[in-house]
Scaffold this motif. Sequence first.
Motif, PDB file in Angstrom:
ATOM      1  N   LEU A  88       0.930  -1.186  -0.074  1.00 35.07           N
ATOM      2  CA  LEU A  88      -0.051   0.072  -0.068  1.00 35.07           C
ATOM      3  C   LEU A  88       0.779   1.088   0.013  1.00 35.07           C
ATOM      4  CD1 LEU A  88      -3.003   1.241   0.452  1.00 35.07           C
ATOM      5  CD2 LEU A  88      -2.648   0.948   2.743  1.00 35.07           C
ATOM      6  N   SER A  94      -2.718   0.605  -4.880  1.00 27.47           N
ATOM      7  CA  SER A  94      -3.580   0.656  -3.783  1.00 27.47           C
ATOM      8  C   SER A  94      -3.963  -0.859  -3.502  1.00 27.47           C
ATOM      9  CB  SER A  94      -4.941   1.308  -4.009  1.00 27.47           C
ATOM     10  OG  SER A  94      -5.575   0.646  -5.146  1.00 27.47           O
ATOM     11  N   GLN A  96      -7.118  -3.619  -2.039  1.00 24.20           N
ATOM     12  CA  GLN A  96      -8.529  -3.920  -1.594  1.00 24.20           C
ATOM     13  C   GLN A  96      -8.852  -5.046  -0.496  1.00 24.20           C
ATOM     14  OE1 GLN A  96     -10.473  -6.534  -2.236  1.00 24.20           O
ATOM     15  NE2 GLN A  96     -12.693  -5.920  -1.984  1.00 24.20           N
ATOM     16  N   LYS A 653      -4.302   9.221  -4.650  1.00 25.76           N
ATOM     17  CA  LYS A 653      -3.676   8.904  -3.578  1.00 25.76           C
ATOM     18  C   LYS A 653      -2.275   9.665  -3.234  1.00 25.76           C
ATOM     19  CE  LYS A 653      -0.721   5.190  -2.132  1.00 25.76           C
ATOM     20  NZ  LYS A 653      -0.050   3.981  -2.362  1.00 25.76           N
ATOM     21  N   TYR A 674      -6.364   9.579   0.474  1.00 27.40           N
ATOM     22  CA  TYR A 674      -7.107   9.093  -0.590  1.00 27.40           C
ATOM     23  C   TYR A 674      -8.415  10.155  -0.791  1.00 27.40           C
ATOM     24  CZ  TYR A 674      -4.906   4.574  -1.832  1.00 27.40           C
ATOM     25  OH  TYR A 674      -4.202   3.696  -2.204  1.00 27.40           O
ATOM     26  N   ARG A 740     -10.864   1.154   2.557  1.00 24.93           N
ATOM     27  CA  ARG A 740     -10.056   1.183   1.377  1.00 24.93           C
ATOM     28  C   ARG A 740     -11.027   1.308   0.301  1.00 24.93           C
ATOM     29  NH1 ARG A 740      -5.098  -2.867   2.806  1.00 24.93           N
ATOM     30  NH2 ARG A 740      -4.415  -1.733   4.929  1.00 24.93           N
ATOM     31  N   SER A 743     -13.747  -1.813  -0.947  1.00 27.48           N
ATOM     32  CA  SER A 743     -13.409  -2.826   0.239  1.00 27.48           C
ATOM     33  C   SER A 743     -14.774  -2.880   1.000  1.00 27.48           C
ATOM     34  CB  SER A 743     -12.348  -2.313   1.033  1.00 27.48           C
ATOM     35  OG  SER A 743     -11.065  -2.357   0.470  1.00 27.48           O
ATOM     36  N   GLU A 747     -11.282  -0.430   7.936  1.00 27.27           N
ATOM     37  CA  GLU A 747      -9.880  -0.470   8.334  1.00 27.27           C
ATOM     38  C   GLU A 747      -9.978  -0.318   9.774  1.00 27.27           C
ATOM     39  OE1 GLU A 747      -7.289  -1.886   6.707  1.00 27.27           O
ATOM     40  OE2 GLU A 747      -8.929  -2.222   5.247  1.00 27.27           O
TER      41      GLU A 747
END
Length: 760
Positions: A88, A94, A96, A653, A674, A740, A743, A747
């Motif tokens: 990452l 990126s 997922q 990003k 992001y 993310r 996703s 997180e």
Amino acid sequence: EVDITIFHQKDTLYFEHPDFEPLRLTKQQIIANKYRVELHRNLSVLNTVVLSVSRNARRKADIPREVQIFDASQVEELTVSATPDLLLMSPGVSVQRTQGGGGSPVIRGLEANRILLVVDGVRMNNAIYHAGHMHHSITVEPAILERVEIISGPSAIYGSDALGGVIHFITQTPVVNSRKKFKGGFAGRFATANRETSFNLNWTYSARHWASLTSVTYSDFGDIRMGTLRLHGYDDWGVVREYSDNNDTRYDSLPVPNKDLSIQPNTGFKQYDFFNKTVINACSDAKLILNTQFHTTSDIPRFDKLTEYKNGKLKYAEWRYGPMQRFLFSPQWEWDAGRKWINKLKIIPAYQNMRESRIVRRFGSLIRHYQKENLHVVSLNADAEASFPRQCRLNYGVELMYNRLESRAYGKKLIVSDHRVTGLEGDYYVPTRYPNDRARYYDLAFYTDFRKRFNRLHFMELGLRFTQTYLDAAWKDLQWTSNPFGEVNMGNFAFTPMVSYIFSPEHWKFSVNLGSGFRSPNIDDIGKIREKNGKLLVPNPDLKPEYSYYGEVGVAKDFPATGLHLHAFAFHNILHHYIDRQPYSLGGQTHLVYNGDTVALYANVNNGNARIYGLDFLADWQLTPRLKWHADLSWIKGRKDNGQPMPSIPPLKIYSFVQVNSDYFDFILSGLYYARKPLDEYDITGGMDNLEQTPLDPVTGEYTGYPSWYIVNFYFKFNLTHTLTLNLGVENIFDVHYKRFASAVSEPGRNFKIQIVGKF
């Protein structure tokens, strides 16, 4: 330590090291400095040696494309829990996550079977790597890594599947005839946000002609606690109010309430890793490397499916992956021949075995469905390097790969007593995920790569690869449809060229890279059967290969006086015969009944052309020999021919960090941002962007797209002794809630990490 007694007082001594600035001192100056000589790190990163691009070592100055490198020291400093977390931090990449035990890397808008994973020169991609999200990078244990190299764009050297780029995992190698015969190490890590407990033990024995390194790792990850600071303004996004507590032995007919809404149930799992690498010096110029790797896990709950609702009720009582197993054995032969046409030769045979399974049961049913895959992969790589006068080098090689898949499925009825599953009975029909009569996939490729440095300013590289694939698959007992697919026999081939040029005047580097890529449909593309969100993906035997036509320009500038290095890349990737998920019909039917539900039919089809373009910008500033600042920015866009957005295109990003190094401690302060991805940038037809995982508008009840987010992390490394290191980390310091892109899992919130690393 060097003996300098033979030199006179006014003699000049030269000190040179690849990673440091050259230095010259007189003996008199050395004596005045009490015989201590201090070298400063080379502020230019252009001469770093990398291994992946040509499958042999080369200077980064001679590489026309973007390459990012992470080494073992960065893995330790950042207290990396799983390999995807390290990826990452690379520009243009990126990650997922669909479940707790996952992490699917995306390189410049392409992921899964359009990027190539390699471990120690062995291709990890196989006949069932699929589009969408692939979580196999988590099977490589960070503790055994020597370095990770990420190469962007198609590759003539690696060929098939590398449309977006290559991620090469290079594991540690023991030193033969080391002064210390036996040595070892250990690492223990604990993290608060998911109650992670990990432990690694490794040991090395070095004899005169051979050496062996063994590593064993155990990791236990609990359910993830999400962040509480909801800057996006959606109070319920990601909150799990009820969940299924059913598992292999427990039965509950109804969901149970989640007593702690900051916790995401069914995100925990365990994993186990074994690694051994033995090096045998057969003679002075040849060695044999025996590489053995084994990875397995506990059952891994599929979090996004276990939070899926139908008619206002949770749909699945059980949806989990059975233990994911990856076994690799690779006896590699390396020979420094010193011949004109074979300066170096590397032969890498390998056997891999991958086992996957999916276990599914709905609420209101006692029938549990099992789908199991057992894949055997045999491969051979032979890579040679030739050297010629006038700074000419040639790499050439051959690659063979054979995949044999066993796919089976069945259903069992639970025997339940109170809340316990006491047994299984019956034998119920369940469609297999892949062709169940036979499934084989072959790959043969030849490549050549010629490099010529004309002088200090000009460098050119020409590459060409020939790839031939063949697929043989057949189905039987497809009871759910009146249109059986029978069998598929498909052969495809392609020539994929590449040309690169570098112009490097003093403190500058201009590069141009043009090339093409090729990906032949594999067994997953042709023959997968899978239901998701009311869409049933069915086989399409008429699928054709997809091609990539790629262009990249780069410019780099060094400012030696200030220690500043700037680098920018712009790229454009055209995908021809782009494979996309679209509505489909079987015998004129666009819908049918599958597992009791009426579902819409979809298939992988060739959907014309698609374009991905973007920009990566990097800045490194070595303010002092001990203080460094880094920042990178990645911007990517993708469109299909019909104007619809491409899937898997992450938003803007930005990643930055400040690092301080000293003799006793190091620390890193980093930030990751992001940007927002609006609703009109989502690929809705194929469903790979998981729009249903974005927040709902509280007024209209419609999906709103992906909110922006940022996190700040802090890492501290303290050298307690020369054999004992303490690592402390605080990730997501402000406890921000975020997901993310694409996703399902929120997180971790504020996460305190502590790690002890020792050597003996």
